[in-house]
Design a protein around this motif. Structure first.
Motif, mmCIF file in Angstrom:
data_model
loop_
_atom_site.group_PDB
_atom_site.id
_atom_site.type_symbol
_atom_site.label_atom_id
_atom_site.label_comp_id
_atom_site.label_asym_id
_atom_site.label_seq_id
_atom_site.Cartn_x
_atom_site.Cartn_y
_atom_site.Cartn_z
ATOM 1 N N SER A 42 3.193 0.462 8.800
ATOM 2 C CA SER A 42 1.771 0.667 8.515
ATOM 3 C C SER A 42 1.081 1.273 9.729
ATOM 4 N N ASP A 43 0.034 2.036 9.474
ATOM 5 C CA ASP A 43 -0.716 2.675 10.549
ATOM 6 C C ASP A 43 -2.042 1.946 10.741
ATOM 7 N N GLY A 44 -2.636 2.112 11.907
ATOM 8 C CA GLY A 44 -3.927 1.516 12.184
ATOM 9 C C GLY A 44 -3.869 0.201 12.927
ATOM 10 N N PHE A 45 -2.669 -0.252 13.282
ATOM 11 C CA PHE A 45 -2.513 -1.520 13.993
ATOM 12 C C PHE A 45 -1.711 -1.357 15.282
ATOM 13 N N GLY A 46 -1.647 -0.146 15.794
ATOM 14 C CA GLY A 46 -0.923 0.094 17.036
ATOM 15 C C GLY A 46 0.421 0.758 16.801
ATOM 16 N N VAL A 88 1.642 15.317 -5.283
ATOM 17 C CA VAL A 88 2.169 14.668 -4.082
ATOM 18 C C VAL A 88 3.556 14.099 -4.358
ATOM 19 N N VAL A 89 3.643 13.217 -5.336
ATOM 20 C CA VAL A 89 4.926 12.708 -5.827
ATOM 21 C C VAL A 89 5.068 13.231 -7.256
ATOM 22 N N PRO A 90 5.964 14.160 -7.503
ATOM 23 C CA PRO A 90 6.003 14.807 -8.816
ATOM 24 C C PRO A 90 6.365 13.838 -9.930
ATOM 25 N N HIS A 118 0.821 -1.207 0.000
ATOM 26 C CA HIS A 118 0.000 0.000 0.000
ATOM 27 C C HIS A 118 0.854 1.256 0.000
ATOM 28 N N GLY A 119 0.197 2.396 -0.172
ATOM 29 C CA GLY A 119 0.883 3.683 -0.128
ATOM 30 C C GLY A 119 1.100 4.131 1.301
ATOM 31 N N GLY A 120 1.507 5.363 1.463
ATOM 32 C CA GLY A 120 1.731 5.911 2.807
ATOM 33 C C GLY A 120 3.181 6.351 3.004
ATOM 34 N N PRO A 121 3.994 5.486 3.661
ATOM 35 C CA PRO A 121 3.710 4.123 4.115
ATOM 36 C C PRO A 121 2.882 4.048 5.399
ATOM 37 N N HIS A 122 2.711 5.179 6.102
ATOM 38 C CA HIS A 122 1.968 5.179 7.363
ATOM 39 C C HIS A 122 0.471 5.189 7.034
ATOM 40 N N ALA A 123 0.029 4.125 6.398
ATOM 41 C CA ALA A 123 -1.356 3.926 5.999
ATOM 42 C C ALA A 123 -1.642 2.438 6.143
ATOM 43 N N ARG A 124 -2.679 1.950 5.486
ATOM 44 C CA ARG A 124 -3.014 0.540 5.549
ATOM 45 C C ARG A 124 -3.964 0.210 4.394
ATOM 46 N N ASP A 125 -4.132 -1.068 4.118
ATOM 47 C CA ASP A 125 -5.186 -1.508 3.214
ATOM 48 C C ASP A 125 -6.462 -1.689 4.014
ATOM 49 N N TYR A 126 -7.596 -1.642 3.308
ATOM 50 C CA TYR A 126 -8.886 -1.669 3.980
ATOM 51 C C TYR A 126 -9.711 -2.869 3.532
ATOM 52 N N PRO A 127 -10.642 -3.287 4.388
ATOM 53 C CA PRO A 127 -11.510 -4.398 3.999
ATOM 54 C C PRO A 127 -12.466 -3.973 2.890
ATOM 55 N N PRO A 142 7.421 -19.521 -6.480
ATOM 56 C CA PRO A 142 8.361 -18.437 -6.150
ATOM 57 C C PRO A 142 9.113 -17.903 -7.368
ATOM 58 N N LYS A 143 9.047 -18.591 -8.490
ATOM 59 C CA LYS A 143 9.695 -18.116 -9.702
ATOM 60 C C LYS A 143 8.755 -17.254 -10.540
ATOM 61 N N ARG A 144 7.515 -17.105 -10.078
ATOM 62 C CA ARG A 144 6.534 -16.314 -10.831
ATOM 63 C C ARG A 144 5.909 -15.261 -9.915
ATOM 64 N N VAL A 145 6.733 -14.301 -9.513
ATOM 65 C CA VAL A 145 6.290 -13.259 -8.591
ATOM 66 C C VAL A 145 6.676 -11.894 -9.158
ATOM 67 N N CYS A 146 5.723 -10.975 -9.202
ATOM 68 C CA CYS A 146 6.000 -9.580 -9.557
ATOM 69 C C CYS A 146 5.479 -8.678 -8.436
ATOM 70 N N ILE A 147 5.954 -7.447 -8.407
ATOM 71 C CA ILE A 147 5.545 -6.486 -7.383
ATOM 72 C C ILE A 147 4.952 -5.263 -8.071
ATOM 73 N N VAL A 148 3.791 -4.832 -7.581
ATOM 74 C CA VAL A 148 3.049 -3.711 -8.162
ATOM 75 C C VAL A 148 2.613 -2.799 -7.025
ATOM 76 N N GLY A 149 2.875 -1.508 -7.141
ATOM 77 C CA GLY A 149 2.441 -0.597 -6.087
ATOM 78 C C GLY A 149 2.344 0.837 -6.561
ATOM 79 N N ALA A 150 1.610 1.642 -5.785
ATOM 80 C CA ALA A 150 1.431 3.059 -6.093
ATOM 81 C C ALA A 150 1.887 3.913 -4.920
ATOM 82 N N SER A 151 2.447 5.079 -5.216
ATOM 83 C CA SER A 151 2.946 6.018 -4.215
ATOM 84 C C SER A 151 4.084 5.356 -3.436
ATOM 85 N N TYR A 152 3.954 5.191 -2.084
ATOM 86 C CA TYR A 152 5.004 4.438 -1.406
ATOM 87 C C TYR A 152 5.090 3.014 -1.963
#
Length: 664
Positions: free
Chosen positions: A458-462, A596-598, A425-434, A496-506
C-alpha cells in the motif's frame, strides 16, 4: 472559538437529513451520490454542485443569499471528474469519455474533456476548441491532461491547462492558454516537443518552468525561463519515480520541486527563478504528505496530513486558524474534509462524517459563526455504521493497520461472532481513505463487519510498507489479508467460518487469489474488474508500446519482481492458472468499457471456471468503465454482490423489535 449556536445548527441538520431508518435501501448506497462536487465561488456568493435526480444528473449554480438558481446544465450522459470556479461567474466542468477517436491507432481509452459555463450569459464552450496558432498538419481534440488553472490577466479570465495535440497523428502534451473573455485559444509551450510533460505559470500568465522526460536516458529535466532564455537547472536520473513540479513558492520567486525520498516521503527543494540555485524549502520540515497548490495563483499554500483521518496545514496563519476552527466545530465527527472555501476563507464547504452527524456537506459562515446544511451526499441514509482505525500483526510480525466498519447499531463491545467481509483496496500501490465509504457502509448496513487492510504494498504510509510488497503478489500481500481475519477471530468479534472477500481492480485480484492461492479462509469471493491472468495483463498494458515513456512498465517489473511478461513466476500468482483449487463460489463482475483491466480478464476466468465445473456467476456491466461511473451499473454491481453474499454467507437475522409498554 465557535459559539454554541454553531454546533446546534449542525445538530439540527441531522433532523433535516433524516429520511431513512437503519438499513437504508441499497439504492441509497449504490447509485452515484445525490450531491457531489460542492464548491463555493471565489467571492463566497455562489455555490455550484452536481445533483443526481431520479432520471437525470445536473450541474447547478445557486446564489447563497437567496437560493436563486443562476444556471443549470443537464449532464446526465457525462462522467463528471472535476468541477471548479474560474472566476465568480464561470465554471469549468471536466468529464471523461471512453473512446477511440477516428484516425487514431490503438485501443479505446478514457479521455478527459473540459468545458466552461458562464452563469450570467449561460454560454458553454469546449476549452480546447478552435486553437489559433497550430502549425500545418497538426490536429487537436478537446482532450485535457491536467487540472485547468485560471488566472486573471489584464481583466481577462485566462485558463491554462495541459492538453494533447497530434502533429503527424502522434499525440504530444502541450500547455494551452484559453482566454475566455476574448474567446481565443492557443498553444503557449513549444510545439513538436515530445519530451515536455509539465509547466508552471506565474500570476501574469508567463511560463516560468518546464519539466521534461528523456526515455532514452531515463532522465528528468527542469528548465526555468529568464529574460526569454531557457536554462536547465536540474537533470536527474529517474528510471521509475520522477520529481514533480508542485508550483511556485509563497512569494512567487522560486519553483517548488518534490523529489522521491529514501524514506518514502518526498524531499522538497526550491529553485530560484532569479539564478536557478537550489535550496531546502522552508516548509519542508512541517511534516505533510503532499502539498496544496492554489489553482488561481499557482503558488503552494499548504499541505495535507493524511493518516487515518484527513487534515491540512496552511502556511498563511489566517487560513490555518480558519481551518482549525472548522474542525473544532465538528469535534465529534469521525472525519472532516475541506471541499472548498472562498478567497477570504470566511465561507467554507466541509464534508462531515460520523455517527453523530451522518454524512453530508455543510456551509460554514465564519462571520456569522454558523454552519448550515447543504445536503447529504447520499440521500436516504440516516444511520451510518461506525468506522475506526485498528492495528494488527501479520504472521511475520509486521504491524499493519486497517479500517474496520461495524454493522449499524454495533459499538464494538457487543460485536461478537459476526460475519465478515474482507475488502482489499485497488492499486495495489494505493490506500483506503477516511470518511464515508459507500461500499463498506452498504455491506455494514446488511449486518456485516467490513475489514479494509492497508497491506504491504500500500502507498501513503512510507517507503517501507510500499517496498515490502515488491514481489509479494499472491504471497505476503495476500496473507496480510487473512492475518487480519485471524486477528479479528482471536478477539471473538467475527466468526472465522463466515468470511467472504470482496474487492475491485487489484482488490478483485486478491479476491480471486483468496479462492485459488491463499485458500481455506473464505466462504465466497467477489471479484469486480479483477485481474486473473497477470501475464495477459502486462501484455495488455504494453501494447501498443510506448517508446516515449516506459516508466510504468519498469514499475510493474519491479513490483512483480519479474523481467518480462513471459516470466514463468507469473503463473504461480495468476488465479486463472489455479482454477483446480477453487472450492468456494465466485462472483465475477466486470464493465465492458474497462480500459484499465480489460473485460477479458473476467471473461477468460469465467470460461476456465465453467470448463472446470466450479461454482461461479458472471455479471456484465454494459457501458461501464473501471471506476463504476454510472448509477445504473454501480447499483447493479452492489445488488448482485449483496445477493451473492447473503446466499453464500448469510448475515445474522435482525433482532426482534423491543416491545413498547402500553399506557395504563
Amino acid at each position: 472559538m465557535f459559539h454554541r449556536g454553531w454546533l446546534a445548527a449542525a445538530a439540527a441538520a441531522l433532523v433535516l437529513w433524516a429520511a431513512a431508518a437503519q438499513g437504508a435501501p441499497l439504492e441509497a448506497y449504490g447509485k452515484l451520490p445525490t450531491l457531489s462536487n460542492v464548491i463555493i465561488s471565489p467571492d463566497g456568493a455562489t455555490l455550484a454542485y452536481v445533483k443526481e435526480l431520479d432520471t437525470k444528473r445536473v450541474m447547478v449554480a445557486q446564489s447563497i443569499a437567496n437560493r436563486q438558481v443562476l444556471g443549470i446544465i443537464n449532464i446526465t450522459d457525462s462522467k463528471v471528474r472535476n468541477l471548479q470556479w474560474a472566476d465568480n461567474q464561470t465554471l469549468i466542468l471536466t468529464t471523461s469519455v471512453t473512446a477511440l477517436p477516428r484516425g487514431l491507432t490503438g485501443r479505446r481509452q478514457e479521455y478527459m474533456l473540459a468545458q466552461s459555463f458562464n452563469t450570467q450569459s449561460k454560454q458553454q464552450r469546449a476549452l480546447l476548441d478552435h486553437v489559433g496558432n497550430l502549425k500545418e498538419d497538426v490536429e487537436v481534440m478537446n482532450v485535457v491532461a491536467g487540472v485547468p488553472q485560471p488566472r486573471t490577466i489584464d481583466g481577462h479570465t485566462v485558463i491554462f491547462v495541459k492538453g494533447i495535440y497530434f502533429p503527424n497523428n502522434v499525440g504530444h502534451l502541450a500547455l494551452f492558454s484559453i482566454d475566455l473573455t476574448a474567446n481565443s485559444t492557443r498553444i503557449v509551450s513549444r510545439q513538436n516537443d515530445s519530451r515536455a510533460e509539465d509547466w508552471v505559470v506565474d500570476d501574469a500568465g508567463n511560463i516560468v518552468a518546464e519539466s521534461s522526460y528523456d526515455e532514452e536516458e531515463q532522465h528528468w529535466k527542469l528548465e526555468i525561463f529568464r529574460d526569454g532564455e531557457r536554462t536547465t537547472v536540474m537533470d536527474v536520473p529517474a528510471p521509475i519515480e520522477s520529481p514533480s513540479l508542485e508550483g511556485l513558492s509563497e512569494d512567487g520567486t522560486a519553483v517548488i520541486v518534490s523529489l522521491p525520498g529514501n524514506d518514502g516521503n518526498p524531499t522538497y527543494k526550491q529553485i530560484s527563478l532569479k539564478d536557478g540555485t537550489a535550496s531546502a524549502w522552508a516548509h519542508a520540515e512541517v511534516g505533510f504528505g503532499g502539498v496544496i497548490t492554489s489553482l488561481k495563483t499557482g503558488r503552494v499554500t499548504g499541505g495535507t496530513r493524511l493518516t487515518e483521518t484527513n487534515d491540512y496545514v496552511f502556511f498563511d496563519p489566517h487560513a490555518d486558524r480558519m481551518w482549525r476552527s472548522v474542525k473544532a466545530a465538528f469535534k465529534s465527527a469521525t472525519d472532516v474534509d475541506l471541499e472548498s472555501w472562498s478567497d477570504d476563507r470566511m465561507k467554507v464547504v466541509a464534508h462531515v462524517f460520523g455517527t453523530d452527524y451522518g454524512e453530508g456537506y455543510f456551509l460554514v459562515d465564519m462571520t456569522q459563526h454558523h454552519a448550515s446544511p447543504v445536503g447529504p451526499a447520499y440521500a436516504g441514509i440516516d444511520d451510518v455504521a461506525p468506522r475506526r482505525w485498528i492495528e494488527y500483526k501479520a504472521a511475520d510480525g509486521r504491524v499493519l493497520h486497517a479500517y474496520l466498519t461495524l454493522p449499524i447499531g454495533k459499538d464494538g463491545k457487543d460485536a461478537k461472532n459476526l460475519p465478515l467481509i474482507v475488502m482489499p483496496h485497488g492499486g495495489p500501490h494505493a490506500r483506503d481513505y477516511p470518511g464515508f465509504d459507500w461500499f463498506s457502509q452498504a455491506l455494514a448496513s446488511r449486518g456485516y463487519v467490513v475489514l479494509q487492510p492497508q497491506f504491504r504494498g500500500s502507498d501513503g504510509f512510507g517507503l517501507d510498507l510500499l517496498t515490502a510488497g515488491y514481489g509479494e503478489f499472491g504471497k505476503k500481500m495476500q496473507t496480510d489479508l487473512s492475518d487480519g481475519v485471524r486477528a479479528l477471530a482471536a478477539q471473538g468479534m467475527i466468526d472465522p467460518k463466515r468470511v467472504c472477500i470482496v474487492g475491485a481492480s487489484y482488490g478483485g485480484y486478491a479476491a480471486l487469489a483468496g479462492a485459488t492461492i491463499d485458500t481455506g479462509i473464505y466462504r465466497c469471493a467477489v471479484s469486480i474488474a479483477g485481474l486473473s491472468d497477470i501475464r495477459a495483463q502486462l501484455r495488455y498494458w504494453r501494447w501498443p508500446r510506448n517508446n516515449v515513456d516506459a516508466r510504468s512498465d519498469r514499475f510493474w517489473d519491479r513490483f512483480l519482481a519479474v523481467g518480462d511478461p513471459d516470466d514463468p513466476k507469473l503463473k504461480d500468482i495468476s488465479p486463472i492458472k489455479h482454477v483446480d483449487k477453487v472450492s468456494i463460489p465466485i462472483l465475477l463482475i466486470h464493465g465492458k468499457d474497462d480500459t484499465v483491466v480489460p473485460y477479458s480478464q473476467s471473461d477468460d476466468m469465467a470460461d476456465e471456471l465453467k470448463d472446470a465445473k466450479k461454482p461461479y456467476e458472471f455479471v456484465t456491466l454494459r457501458h461501464e468503465d473501471h471506476w463504476l461511473s454510472k448509477s445504473e451499473t454501480r447499483l447493479q454491481m452492489l445488488q448482485a454482490t449483496v445477493k451473492f453474499l447473503e446466499a453464500n454467507n448469510p448475515p445474522d437475522p435482525p433482532a426482534p423489535p423491543t416491545p413498547v409498554a402500553s399506557a395504563q
